[in-house]
Write a protein that holds these residues in place. Sequence first.
Motif, mmCIF file in Angstrom:
data_model
loop_
_atom_site.group_PDB
_atom_site.id
_atom_site.type_symbol
_atom_site.label_atom_id
_atom_site.label_comp_id
_atom_site.label_asym_id
_atom_site.label_seq_id
_atom_site.Cartn_x
_atom_site.Cartn_y
_atom_site.Cartn_z
ATOM 1 N N LYS A 313 -12.958 40.854 -25.600
ATOM 2 C CA LYS A 313 -13.399 41.316 -25.647
ATOM 3 C C LYS A 313 -14.196 41.375 -27.136
ATOM 4 C CE LYS A 313 -18.347 43.330 -25.756
ATOM 5 N NZ LYS A 313 -19.290 44.794 -25.333
ATOM 6 N N GLY A 314 -13.286 41.288 -27.552
ATOM 7 C CA GLY A 314 -13.253 41.775 -29.853
ATOM 8 C C GLY A 314 -13.486 40.466 -30.041
ATOM 9 N N VAL A 315 -12.256 39.732 -29.004
ATOM 10 C CA VAL A 315 -11.875 38.695 -29.740
ATOM 11 C C VAL A 315 -12.698 36.949 -29.319
ATOM 12 C CG1 VAL A 315 -10.191 36.547 -29.321
ATOM 13 C CG2 VAL A 315 -8.868 39.006 -29.384
ATOM 14 N N SER A 316 -13.337 37.286 -28.025
ATOM 15 C CA SER A 316 -13.932 36.562 -27.862
ATOM 16 C C SER A 316 -15.449 36.945 -28.489
ATOM 17 C CB SER A 316 -14.855 36.605 -26.599
ATOM 18 O OG SER A 316 -15.358 37.874 -26.174
ATOM 19 N N GLY A 317 -15.896 37.652 -29.308
ATOM 20 C CA GLY A 317 -17.133 38.388 -29.662
ATOM 21 C C GLY A 317 -17.202 37.922 -31.556
ATOM 22 N N GLY A 318 -15.658 37.155 -32.664
ATOM 23 C CA GLY A 318 -15.760 36.482 -33.527
ATOM 24 C C GLY A 318 -14.502 37.642 -33.797
ATOM 25 N N GLY A 319 -14.515 38.485 -33.808
ATOM 26 C CA GLY A 319 -13.656 39.971 -34.052
ATOM 27 C C GLY A 319 -12.429 39.854 -34.766
ATOM 28 N N GLY A 320 -11.810 38.733 -33.862
ATOM 29 C CA GLY A 320 -10.077 38.917 -33.945
ATOM 30 C C GLY A 320 -9.950 37.081 -33.770
ATOM 31 N N VAL A 321 -8.414 36.863 -33.268
ATOM 32 C CA VAL A 321 -7.981 35.444 -33.972
ATOM 33 C C VAL A 321 -7.444 35.177 -32.634
ATOM 34 C CG1 VAL A 321 -5.887 34.475 -35.423
ATOM 35 C CG2 VAL A 321 -7.036 36.325 -36.293
ATOM 36 N N THR A 322 -7.429 33.913 -32.616
ATOM 37 C CA THR A 322 -6.671 33.261 -31.479
ATOM 38 C C THR A 322 -6.147 32.022 -31.586
ATOM 39 O OG1 THR A 322 -8.785 32.050 -31.423
ATOM 40 C CG2 THR A 322 -9.053 34.228 -29.407
ATOM 41 N N THR A 323 -4.746 31.888 -31.289
ATOM 42 C CA THR A 323 -4.265 30.397 -31.615
ATOM 43 C C THR A 323 -3.182 30.218 -30.549
ATOM 44 O OG1 THR A 323 -2.563 30.141 -33.975
ATOM 45 C CG2 THR A 323 -2.778 32.290 -33.175
ATOM 46 N N THR A 324 -2.148 29.337 -31.176
ATOM 47 C CA THR A 324 -0.959 29.057 -29.999
ATOM 48 C C THR A 324 0.670 30.108 -31.564
ATOM 49 O OG1 THR A 324 -2.299 27.757 -28.690
ATOM 50 C CG2 THR A 324 0.115 26.746 -28.511
ATOM 51 N N VAL A 325 1.357 29.915 -30.608
ATOM 52 C CA VAL A 325 2.280 29.276 -31.193
ATOM 53 C C VAL A 325 2.659 28.268 -32.192
ATOM 54 C CG1 VAL A 325 4.857 29.895 -31.583
ATOM 55 C CG2 VAL A 325 3.008 31.476 -29.744
ATOM 56 N N PRO A 326 3.202 28.531 -33.595
ATOM 57 C CA PRO A 326 2.614 27.065 -34.000
ATOM 58 C C PRO A 326 3.897 25.584 -34.033
ATOM 59 C CG PRO A 326 2.281 28.621 -35.274
ATOM 60 C CD PRO A 326 3.036 29.293 -34.418
ATOM 61 N N ILE A 327 3.746 24.634 -33.560
ATOM 62 C CA ILE A 327 4.171 24.080 -32.657
ATOM 63 C C ILE A 327 5.245 22.719 -33.748
ATOM 64 C CG2 ILE A 327 4.308 21.823 -31.071
ATOM 65 C CD1 ILE A 327 4.158 24.590 -29.849
ATOM 66 N N GLY A 328 6.434 22.808 -33.454
ATOM 67 C CA GLY A 328 7.174 22.066 -34.047
ATOM 68 C C GLY A 328 7.464 20.460 -33.945
ATOM 69 N N GLY A 329 7.562 20.424 -32.840
ATOM 70 C CA GLY A 329 7.905 18.551 -32.300
ATOM 71 C C GLY A 329 7.988 19.324 -30.577
ATOM 72 N N GLY A 330 8.799 18.131 -30.642
ATOM 73 C CA GLY A 330 9.231 17.973 -28.657
ATOM 74 C C GLY A 330 10.553 17.796 -28.164
#
Length: 367
Positions: A313-330
């Motif tokens: 809930k804290g994340v959805s309220g802007g109180g946290g960080v949402t991200t994906t693992v940094p992608i390097g390639g494929g």
Amino acid sequence: MNEGRAHQHAAYGRDPYGDGYDPYDDPYAGDQLAGARYDRGGPRGGAPVRRRRRRWPRVLGAVAVVLLLIVVGGYFYLDSRLKRESVLVDYPGRVADTPGTNWLIVGSDSREGLSKADRKRLATGFARGRRTDSMMLLHYGSGGTSLISLPRDSYLPIPGRGSNKLNAAFAFGGPKLLVQTVEKATGVHIDHYAEIGFGGFVGVVDAVGGVDICVKDDIKDPKAGLNLKAGCQTLDGGQALGYVRTRAFARADLERVEHQRQFFAALMKKATSPGTMFNPFRSVPLAMNATSNFLVDENDHLYDLVRMMWAMKGVSGGGGVTTTVPIGGGGSSATAGSYITWDKAKAAKLFDALKQDRPIPQDVVTK
């Protein structure tokens, strides 16, 4: 004798100004000696009247005891409904405990609990067993709260199986091997595990009356049974399942994981809102659906899930960080097919922050 009668008459008002009248005399003084036990008579000398004792303290006490028993009994009943599996087991070379709390949250494609009609309506297909459809790492502690998507097509070393896609770890060895793979790849110790299948996901969303989501663009994906117009709207369970499953985008799985983080955070926000928690027509179905459809580690309990929900809930309220693992390639291989790789330097920087329970640096935060 006569003087006594005269005084008695004066006391009762027959001759208030006669001989022997005392304006400070209390004709009911004798009643004070009786205390709260009874009155000796009414003002006209009637029959004694017994006073009623107050019973409301006892009533309130009894009600409080009953409510306490209901709450305690309800908690243990709901806790007993959770599905449990031995997932977080020790193994040689396991990552030592790290600061903060880490959850591995998995959405599986299990069709358990869905009828044939449900599978057709929700466009889930009829595959048996369960495979991972989404994986997220939730961290909370003194360094803040973060929700990190682990794309299922990530190409990683799987203990005892060589390198393959991350979701292959689940297919090879279930939750245990998946946790080992994630711990080895991130260096983060997993403290809790939660998994929910298609049917459970739909039930939880419907139990809270749907979830409000803002859709950026029109989405039409027959494979996911989805047809949404752009704009803010309330998604029911079936629509929500299609929304977190669809890969009908140019960035395919990478955009899908954004939707998954967005939706799961919004779902937890709705589940912990006053309108849900204090409404028995919402909270009771939610509790029953969640506890019967979540699979957790054998040492996890209901209060752990509640804490996880509040963190989300804290994340959805802007109180946290949402991200994906940094992608390097494929790339691609004969055994894994097409896959994606992590940016090793940025991924290491992200997971080092989690391991030390520090805020994630902004330069490694991606969509």
